[in-house]
Structures are given as C-alpha cells and as structure tokens.
Design a protein around this motif. Structure first.
Motif, PDB file in Angstrom:
ATOM      1  N   LEU A  78     -67.567  -6.480 -39.725  1.00 16.58           N
ATOM      2  CA  LEU A  78     -66.745  -7.105 -40.256  1.00 16.58           C
ATOM      3  C   LEU A  78     -64.873  -6.079 -39.770  1.00 16.58           C
ATOM      4  CD1 LEU A  78     -65.743  -9.618 -42.236  1.00 16.58           C
ATOM      5  CD2 LEU A  78     -66.511  -8.021 -43.749  1.00 16.58           C
ATOM      6  N   ASN A  79     -66.095  -4.701 -40.492  1.00 23.89           N
ATOM      7  CA  ASN A  79     -64.535  -3.980 -40.178  1.00 23.89           C
ATOM      8  C   ASN A  79     -63.443  -3.808 -38.835  1.00 23.89           C
ATOM      9  OD1 ASN A  79     -62.087  -2.990 -41.672  1.00 23.89           O
ATOM     10  ND2 ASN A  79     -63.494  -0.748 -41.796  1.00 23.89           N
ATOM     11  N   ARG A  80     -63.238  -5.069 -38.316  1.00 25.27           N
ATOM     12  CA  ARG A  80     -62.347  -4.183 -37.212  1.00 25.27           C
ATOM     13  C   ARG A  80     -61.151  -4.097 -36.783  1.00 25.27           C
ATOM     14  NH1 ARG A  80     -64.100  -8.858 -33.351  1.00 25.27           N
ATOM     15  NH2 ARG A  80     -63.093  -8.492 -32.487  1.00 25.27           N
ATOM     16  N   PRO A  81     -60.749  -3.443 -35.412  1.00 26.69           N
ATOM     17  CA  PRO A  81     -59.232  -3.328 -35.768  1.00 26.69           C
ATOM     18  C   PRO A  81     -58.002  -4.139 -36.103  1.00 26.69           C
ATOM     19  CG  PRO A  81     -60.042  -1.622 -34.735  1.00 26.69           C
ATOM     20  CD  PRO A  81     -61.734  -2.941 -34.506  1.00 26.69           C
ATOM     21  N   ASP A  82     -58.780  -5.267 -35.209  1.00 31.05           N
ATOM     22  CA  ASP A  82     -57.539  -6.318 -35.266  1.00 31.05           C
ATOM     23  C   ASP A  82     -58.290  -7.538 -36.936  1.00 31.05           C
ATOM     24  OD1 ASP A  82     -60.271  -7.199 -34.374  1.00 31.05           O
ATOM     25  OD2 ASP A  82     -59.982  -8.711 -32.500  1.00 31.05           O
ATOM     26  N   LEU A  83     -59.090  -7.027 -37.582  1.00 31.38           N
ATOM     27  CA  LEU A  83     -59.121  -8.520 -38.630  1.00 31.38           C
ATOM     28  C   LEU A  83     -58.492  -8.249 -39.092  1.00 31.38           C
ATOM     29  CD1 LEU A  83     -61.234  -9.884 -40.381  1.00 31.38           C
ATOM     30  CD2 LEU A  83     -61.727  -7.360 -41.483  1.00 31.38           C
ATOM     31  N   ALA A  84     -57.023  -7.874 -39.593  1.00 28.62           N
ATOM     32  CA  ALA A  84     -55.819  -8.006 -39.945  1.00 28.62           C
ATOM     33  C   ALA A  84     -55.053  -9.858 -39.288  1.00 28.62           C
ATOM     34  CB  ALA A  84     -55.008  -7.161 -40.234  1.00 28.62           C
ATOM     35  N   GLU A  85     -55.089  -9.668 -38.196  1.00 30.06           N
ATOM     36  CA  GLU A  85     -54.879 -10.115 -36.584  1.00 30.06           C
ATOM     37  C   GLU A  85     -55.386 -11.338 -36.897  1.00 30.06           C
ATOM     38  OE1 GLU A  85     -54.376  -8.718 -32.981  1.00 30.06           O
ATOM     39  OE2 GLU A  85     -53.522  -6.926 -34.039  1.00 30.06           O
ATOM     40  N   LEU A  86     -56.941 -11.373 -37.706  1.00 33.66           N
ATOM     41  CA  LEU A  86     -57.309 -12.664 -37.267  1.00 33.66           C
ATOM     42  C   LEU A  86     -57.112 -13.512 -38.446  1.00 33.66           C
ATOM     43  CD1 LEU A  86     -61.088 -11.116 -35.705  1.00 33.66           C
ATOM     44  CD2 LEU A  86     -59.553 -12.708 -34.187  1.00 33.66           C
ATOM     45  N   LEU A  87     -56.303 -12.246 -39.252  1.00 32.15           N
ATOM     46  CA  LEU A  87     -56.436 -13.017 -40.670  1.00 32.15           C
ATOM     47  C   LEU A  87     -54.932 -14.043 -41.034  1.00 32.15           C
ATOM     48  CD1 LEU A  87     -58.466 -10.681 -42.957  1.00 32.15           C
ATOM     49  CD2 LEU A  87     -58.803 -12.801 -42.635  1.00 32.15           C
ATOM     50  N   VAL A 126     -62.628 -10.560 -47.125  1.00 31.27           N
ATOM     51  CA  VAL A 126     -63.296 -10.865 -46.552  1.00 31.27           C
ATOM     52  C   VAL A 126     -65.258 -10.455 -46.910  1.00 31.27           C
ATOM     53  CG1 VAL A 126     -63.820 -12.112 -43.773  1.00 31.27           C
ATOM     54  CG2 VAL A 126     -61.737 -11.175 -44.948  1.00 31.27           C
ATOM     55  N   ASN A 127     -65.909 -11.814 -46.771  1.00 30.05           N
ATOM     56  CA  ASN A 127     -67.492 -11.229 -47.660  1.00 30.05           C
ATOM     57  C   ASN A 127     -68.040 -11.410 -46.198  1.00 30.05           C
ATOM     58  OD1 ASN A 127     -69.945 -11.789 -48.827  1.00 30.05           O
ATOM     59  ND2 ASN A 127     -69.152 -10.974 -49.328  1.00 30.05           N
ATOM     60  N   LEU A 128     -68.699 -10.918 -45.551  1.00 28.30           N
ATOM     61  CA  LEU A 128     -70.261 -11.086 -44.493  1.00 28.30           C
ATOM     62  C   LEU A 128     -71.328 -10.975 -45.432  1.00 28.30           C
ATOM     63  CD1 LEU A 128     -70.570 -12.113 -42.056  1.00 28.30           C
ATOM     64  CD2 LEU A 128     -70.594 -10.189 -41.361  1.00 28.30           C
ATOM     65  N   THR A 129     -72.644 -12.097 -45.337  1.00 32.94           N
ATOM     66  CA  THR A 129     -73.358 -12.127 -46.014  1.00 32.94           C
ATOM     67  C   THR A 129     -74.286 -12.620 -45.110  1.00 32.94           C
ATOM     68  OG1 THR A 129     -72.228 -11.958 -48.459  1.00 32.94           O
ATOM     69  CG2 THR A 129     -74.491 -12.361 -48.047  1.00 32.94           C
ATOM     70  N   THR A 204     -66.964 -15.196 -46.321  1.00 28.52           N
ATOM     71  CA  THR A 204     -66.093 -16.563 -47.033  1.00 28.52           C
ATOM     72  C   THR A 204     -65.654 -15.198 -47.189  1.00 28.52           C
ATOM     73  OG1 THR A 204     -68.465 -16.363 -48.521  1.00 28.52           O
ATOM     74  CG2 THR A 204     -66.205 -16.612 -49.949  1.00 28.52           C
ATOM     75  N   LEU A 205     -63.828 -16.545 -47.696  1.00 26.10           N
ATOM     76  CA  LEU A 205     -62.624 -15.594 -47.507  1.00 26.10           C
ATOM     77  C   LEU A 205     -62.464 -16.074 -49.074  1.00 26.10           C
ATOM     78  CD1 LEU A 205     -62.401 -15.467 -44.060  1.00 26.10           C
ATOM     79  CD2 LEU A 205     -60.158 -15.822 -44.422  1.00 26.10           C
ATOM     80  N   TRP A 206     -61.331 -15.232 -49.370  1.00 27.75           N
ATOM     81  CA  TRP A 206     -60.116 -15.956 -50.496  1.00 27.75           C
ATOM     82  C   TRP A 206     -58.959 -15.099 -50.746  1.00 27.75           C
ATOM     83  CZ3 TRP A 206     -64.974 -12.974 -51.251  1.00 27.75           C
ATOM     84  CH2 TRP A 206     -64.996 -12.013 -52.118  1.00 27.75           C
ATOM     85  N   ARG A 207     -57.892 -15.477 -51.699  1.00 27.19           N
ATOM     86  CA  ARG A 207     -56.748 -14.586 -51.443  1.00 27.19           C
ATOM     87  C   ARG A 207     -56.083 -14.104 -52.588  1.00 27.19           C
ATOM     88  NH1 ARG A 207     -52.548 -16.916 -47.551  1.00 27.19           N
ATOM     89  NH2 ARG A 207     -51.564 -16.133 -48.763  1.00 27.19           N
ATOM     90  N   THR A 208     -55.446 -13.213 -53.037  1.00 23.36           N
ATOM     91  CA  THR A 208     -54.771 -12.692 -54.067  1.00 23.36           C
ATOM     92  C   THR A 208     -54.190 -13.672 -54.211  1.00 23.36           C
ATOM     93  OG1 THR A 208     -55.123 -10.363 -52.879  1.00 23.36           O
ATOM     94  CG2 THR A 208     -53.569 -10.952 -54.839  1.00 23.36           C
ATOM     95  N   ASP A 209     -53.377 -14.870 -53.978  1.00 28.16           N
ATOM     96  CA  ASP A 209     -52.238 -15.602 -54.713  1.00 28.16           C
ATOM     97  C   ASP A 209     -53.051 -16.348 -54.926  1.00 28.16           C
ATOM     98  OD1 ASP A 209     -52.582 -16.859 -52.172  1.00 28.16           O
ATOM     99  OD2 ASP A 209     -50.904 -15.913 -51.580  1.00 28.16           O
ATOM    100  N   ARG A 220     -61.955 -18.505 -37.148  1.00 22.48           N
ATOM    101  CA  ARG A 220     -61.296 -17.621 -36.074  1.00 22.48           C
ATOM    102  C   ARG A 220     -61.854 -16.089 -36.286  1.00 22.48           C
ATOM    103  NH1 ARG A 220     -56.320 -18.652 -36.258  1.00 22.48           N
ATOM    104  NH2 ARG A 220     -55.579 -16.885 -38.066  1.00 22.48           N
ATOM    105  N   VAL A 221     -61.877 -15.851 -37.923  1.00 24.46           N
ATOM    106  CA  VAL A 221     -62.563 -15.115 -38.441  1.00 24.46           C
ATOM    107  C   VAL A 221     -64.502 -14.382 -37.364  1.00 24.46           C
ATOM    108  CG1 VAL A 221     -63.276 -12.996 -39.919  1.00 24.46           C
ATOM    109  CG2 VAL A 221     -61.362 -13.911 -40.062  1.00 24.46           C
ATOM    110  N   ALA A 222     -65.246 -15.947 -37.851  1.00 19.47           N
ATOM    111  CA  ALA A 222     -66.570 -16.390 -37.460  1.00 19.47           C
ATOM    112  C   ALA A 222     -66.995 -16.151 -36.498  1.00 19.47           C
ATOM    113  CB  ALA A 222     -66.557 -17.495 -38.311  1.00 19.47           C
ATOM    114  N   GLU A 223     -65.630 -17.323 -35.004  1.00 19.45           N
ATOM    115  CA  GLU A 223     -65.715 -16.874 -34.069  1.00 19.45           C
ATOM    116  C   GLU A 223     -65.596 -15.651 -33.401  1.00 19.45           C
ATOM    117  OE1 GLU A 223     -65.069 -21.388 -32.746  1.00 19.45           O
ATOM    118  OE2 GLU A 223     -63.676 -19.777 -32.628  1.00 19.45           O
TER     119      GLU A 223
END
Length: 236
Positions: A78-87, A126-129, A204-209, A220-223
């Motif tokens: 999950l903690n990949r270098p491009d995760l922020a870009e995927l988000l 981002v949570n991955l289970t 699972t994704l959630w936003r701070t705002d 996109r994250v899942a794929e």
C-alpha cells in the motif's frame, strides 16, 4: 493533550461495526499497530515507512498450513511511492504508515484472520484489509446498503459500498476517552480469487475534510495496489 483519530468501522468487509471497533481499540491498547511517523521537526519531512514483519498464519493453523499475507506485507504494497499521485494529491507525503495482524473471533470459537494496513496523508487515509473467510463477494451488495454497487474489478467479483469511520478521542493518560460517528468513507471489496471461493481484499478511503471520496479514486488505488499484494497472481 487530547488526540482525535478516525478509524474504519468495517475493516473486514461485511463484519459488524461493533466487532471492528472493539478490535481496533484492542489493537491500539496492545500496541499492535507498527507506525513510523515522519518527524515534524524536519523542514522537509521524509515519508513514513512501514515496519518489517514475518508473514502470518491463519489463527489456529499448523505450521504446514498455507501462509497468509501479513499486515507488514499489506503495508509494503500500500505504501508505494506513487500513492499520493494515485489519490490525486501529488506532492503530499505520507504522515503515518503501519500494518497489523488482527483477527475477528466469534462466540462459537471460530477465528478469522483480518490483517490490515493503513497509510495517512494530509487529505486522505487509505486502509487495506485482507479477510480469510469463506464468504463470496458476489451477491454481498444486498447486505451493504442502498449505495452498494456490484461490479468486476481486475477480473474478480467486487462491490463498492459506503461506510463511516469511528471518531475516537482520548488523552495520553487514558482519561476522557470518547467515540462517535466519524467521516464518510467509500470501500471497495474484491474477491481473493477469480472463482470467488471465499475471502476478500478491501480498499477503504476517507478524507480529512469529510467529503465523500470519489469511486474513481478508490478504483485507481485498488487496481494499482492489489496486484502487488503477495499471492495475488497465484489466486488469479
């Protein structure tokens, strides 16, 4: 000093919110989450990294049983270098990243392995289970509310559904602990294999705002993440 955190209520797909909440609080109390925080004193903080760990076996299985993916392995995927870009938030740096073994135990003594990982950014968490049960994903949309949507992802049965985090407030000395509804979340559950023989991975994704995450972002994250989870190709 008081601390507020948001945590997923259904880290194991369709399992009840109460069970997940109890499991989360137990994990926090026992220190099962292995989290590396970026130093706030650095002018250019480094992204959070995952702690190591050995692959875990399903509860009560012998040493010859197939090995399950561990929370540490999920975190590495999950903690990949491009995760922020995927988000869709390029330039953001992971604040925390961690994995947990975890399991859900039922009254009949049955125990289901539910290793998980979580990465937190300024905008998204981002949570991955992974869930090792015998429940197929196909047909589960009817159990997950009106917003649930069945589809196929990466050639496997999948379902989108809405969820909500639990907001937990506490002091470091353990006093003034409180919990309540958190922010909206979107989750995507994908079968562990193409035959949908039981078990799943969930992003699972959630936003701070508090804005509801876009399904396109979740997809996109899942794929990109799921094919890198150890054992994914073998279950194809």
């Amino acid at each position: 000093m008081a601390h507020d955190i948001d945590a997923p209520t259904k880290g194991a797909g369709t399992w009840g919110q109460a069970v997940a909440a109890v499991a989360l609080v137990a994990a926090l109390g026992a220190g099962l989450w292995t989290i590396e925080k970026a130093s706030s004193s650095d002018s250019d903080p480094r992204p959070a990294t995952c702690s190591g760990g050995e692959p875990e076996k399903a509860p009560k299985e012998s040493g010859k049983a197939p090995r399950r993916v561990s929370g540490a392995q999920l975190c590495e995927a999950l903690n990949r270098p491009d995760l922020a870009e995927l988000l869709g938030t390029p330039g953001e740096t992971a604040k925390t990243a961690g994995g947990s073994g975890g399991s859900v135990k039922f009254g009949n003594g049955k125990e289901i392995a539910t290793p998980s990982a979580e990465v937190e950014f300024g905008t998204y968490t981002v949570n991955l289970t992974a869930t090792y049960d015998r429940h197929p994903v196909a047909g589960s949309a009817s159990l997950l509310g009106a917003s649930a949507r069945q589809q196929t992802v990466l050639g496997r049965p999948a379902v989108f559904y809405s969820d909500r985090t639990i907001s937990i407030s506490f002091r470091l000395d353990g006093s003034d602990t409180d919990s309540g509804p958190g922010v909206p979340a979107r989750a995507l559950t994908v079968a562990r294999d193409t035959k949908d023989s039981g078990g799943s991975f969930e992003v699972t994704l959630w936003r701070t705002d508090g804005v509801v995450p876009d399904d396109a972002v979740v997809l996109r994250v899942a794929e990109n993440v799921l094919p890198t989870v150890p054992g994914w190709a073998a279950n194809g």
